[in-house]
Structure formats: C-alpha cells, structure tokens
Scaffold this motif. Sequence first.
Motif, PDB file in Angstrom:
ATOM      1  N   LEU A  57       8.830  31.029  -9.122  1.00 42.27           N
ATOM      2  CA  LEU A  57       9.827  31.090  -8.058  1.00 42.27           C
ATOM      3  C   LEU A  57       9.933  32.502  -7.483  1.00 42.27           C
ATOM      4  O   LEU A  57      10.087  32.685  -6.281  1.00 42.27           O
ATOM      5  CB  LEU A  57      11.194  30.651  -8.581  1.00 42.27           C
ATOM      6  N   ASP A  58       9.901  33.500  -8.356  1.00 41.55           N
ATOM      7  CA  ASP A  58       9.905  34.913  -7.961  1.00 41.55           C
ATOM      8  C   ASP A  58       8.829  35.630  -8.748  1.00 41.55           C
ATOM      9  O   ASP A  58       8.576  35.308  -9.914  1.00 41.55           O
ATOM     10  CB  ASP A  58      11.250  35.586  -8.301  1.00 41.55           C
ATOM     11  N   GLY A  59       8.218  36.657  -8.135  1.00 43.76           N
ATOM     12  CA  GLY A  59       7.233  37.454  -8.859  1.00 43.76           C
ATOM     13  C   GLY A  59       5.884  36.767  -8.920  1.00 43.76           C
ATOM     14  O   GLY A  59       5.474  36.055  -8.000  1.00 43.76           O
TER      15      GLY A  59
ATOM     16  N   ALA B  49      14.064  33.627 -16.501  1.00 41.48           N
ATOM     17  CA  ALA B  49      13.618  34.913 -15.961  1.00 41.48           C
ATOM     18  C   ALA B  49      12.788  35.634 -17.026  1.00 41.48           C
ATOM     19  O   ALA B  49      13.086  35.546 -18.225  1.00 41.48           O
ATOM     20  CB  ALA B  49      14.810  35.759 -15.550  1.00 41.48           C
ATOM     21  N   TYR B  50      11.747  36.342 -16.594  1.00 40.96           N
ATOM     22  CA  TYR B  50      10.862  37.067 -17.509  1.00 40.96           C
ATOM     23  C   TYR B  50      10.645  38.491 -17.006  1.00 40.96           C
ATOM     24  O   TYR B  50      10.508  38.724 -15.799  1.00 40.96           O
ATOM     25  CB  TYR B  50       9.501  36.356 -17.618  1.00 40.96           C
TER      26      TYR B  50
ATOM     27  N   ARG C  75      10.694  34.906 -12.063  1.00 41.84           N
ATOM     28  CA  ARG C  75      11.568  33.775 -12.370  1.00 41.84           C
ATOM     29  C   ARG C  75      10.719  32.512 -12.267  1.00 41.84           C
ATOM     30  O   ARG C  75       9.995  32.315 -11.292  1.00 41.84           O
ATOM     31  CB  ARG C  75      12.738  33.740 -11.391  1.00 41.84           C
ATOM     32  N   VAL C  76      10.803  31.670 -13.298  1.00 39.44           N
ATOM     33  CA  VAL C  76       9.924  30.502 -13.407  1.00 39.44           C
ATOM     34  C   VAL C  76      10.747  29.241 -13.596  1.00 39.44           C
ATOM     35  O   VAL C  76      11.740  29.234 -14.329  1.00 39.44           O
ATOM     36  CB  VAL C  76       8.953  30.682 -14.596  1.00 39.44           C
ATOM     37  N   LEU C  77      10.334  28.159 -12.932  1.00 41.87           N
ATOM     38  CA  LEU C  77      10.918  26.839 -13.129  1.00 41.87           C
ATOM     39  C   LEU C  77      10.010  26.064 -14.067  1.00 41.87           C
ATOM     40  O   LEU C  77       8.815  25.907 -13.804  1.00 41.87           O
ATOM     41  CB  LEU C  77      11.043  26.104 -11.794  1.00 41.87           C
ATOM     42  N   LEU C  78      10.551  25.593 -15.183  1.00 37.73           N
ATOM     43  CA  LEU C  78       9.784  24.828 -16.166  1.00 37.73           C
ATOM     44  C   LEU C  78      10.141  23.351 -16.050  1.00 37.73           C
ATOM     45  O   LEU C  78      11.320  22.991 -15.971  1.00 37.73           O
ATOM     46  CB  LEU C  78      10.072  25.346 -17.572  1.00 37.73           C
TER      47      LEU C  78
END
Length: 217
Positions: free
Chosen positions: A54-56, A33-34, A103-106
């Motif tokens: 994923l979000d934002g 999350a960022y 929210r990011v998936l790496l």
Amino acid sequence: MKHIAPTHAMLFEGIDPLDAERMLPCFDAHERAYDKGETIMRAGDITHSLGIVLDGSVNIVANHIWGARDIFVHAEAGQMFGEAYAVSASKLLVDAVAAEPSRVLLLNAEKMLHVCGQSCPYHHRIIQNLVRIAALKNIALSRRIMHTAPKTIRERVLSYLAEQALEHESRSFAIPFSREQMAGYLGVDRSALSAELSKMQRDGLIRFKKNRFELLA
C-alpha cells in the motif's frame, strides 16, 4: 512516496471500490506497517497470506548460505507478493523484506480462492485478477533471467537499462533500486557494479546520478 488505498490495488481491478471494501472481511484482510529492512515473510516458513503493498516497496530476496543476496522481485505500491506460496502452502524459498518504510495489506489466499457463502458477485473477478497477476509476475521473473544471462556486468546493466527505457518510453528515467539493490537484482558485486557504471559513463554510454539514468548511445 507512492501510496494507494487497499481497494485500488490491481487485485481489485474492475470492481467498484465500495464493493471491494465490503469483500475485505471475507479475506481476513488486515494492514501492517514495516520499517526498512524488516522481514515480512521469511524463507522456510509457510504463509497462508499474500501481501499487497500500500505504501513504500518490498523486495523478494534469496539469501544464499555463502552470504550472497539476490533480489528476484521488487514490488511497489499496488503490487502483490507471496501469492504463489500462499496458494500452494509451500515453504517459502525467499524472504519478503521492506525496501523502505512500508504498509502492507495481508489477505488469506485460501479464502480468496473459494467463493464464500455470501456469494460475493465479484469474487470470480478477484480470482481472474489473481491469475492475471501471477502471469505478469512470471513475465517479470523471465525479464530478470534475461538480464542476468549475459556474462559481463556491462551487458547485464545495458540489458536492464534498455528494458527500463522501454517501460518508461524515455531514454531518461529513474529505477526503483538503490545501488546495492541493483547489484543484488543483477547478481553482481556492488563495488564491481559501481566501477562499471563509472566506466560506462566515461565511455559515453550512460549518464547517471543516484537512481536516475539516461541512455546516451
């Protein structure tokens, strides 16, 4: 705020969500999350991971030595970023910055490009999707070049808004940028952009409120 499940991203298109879920460990997938404005990937670094929003949303930003900032790409939920640098192991020339709480998936790009020992039946589809996404990103960059080619702010704004109207199939639409982000994307001064938008509204070309626009002429 738009949000998606990791396995519903474009990268996993054509793959059953349950099968995609089983593949995630093969790619060292992990979520983070960022906060708004937080840097996800930094210019000068080498990344082995690509990101999926994923979000934002996430902006790909070039910070120039004289202080100017240009937004090259705006990635929303479901879209990918950083893949060219992750695949080539080249130093980043841009920053990836959260445009809002995100929210990011790496995912590890090298493991994605090489079929694992388990021979996942859909791994080749992942590679095909990755190539297709890269092609779409090239088109998006070409669009920005087209929008920033005109010399005047008005021409740049009209080029961008016309493209947005075409994409939304409507003369009334919301753009994904704040005023500052729009200025960065079009490569113009924010104050000058705001002044020109007001002139365009007085001239009867557009109507706008915050990030919602309507083409009138």
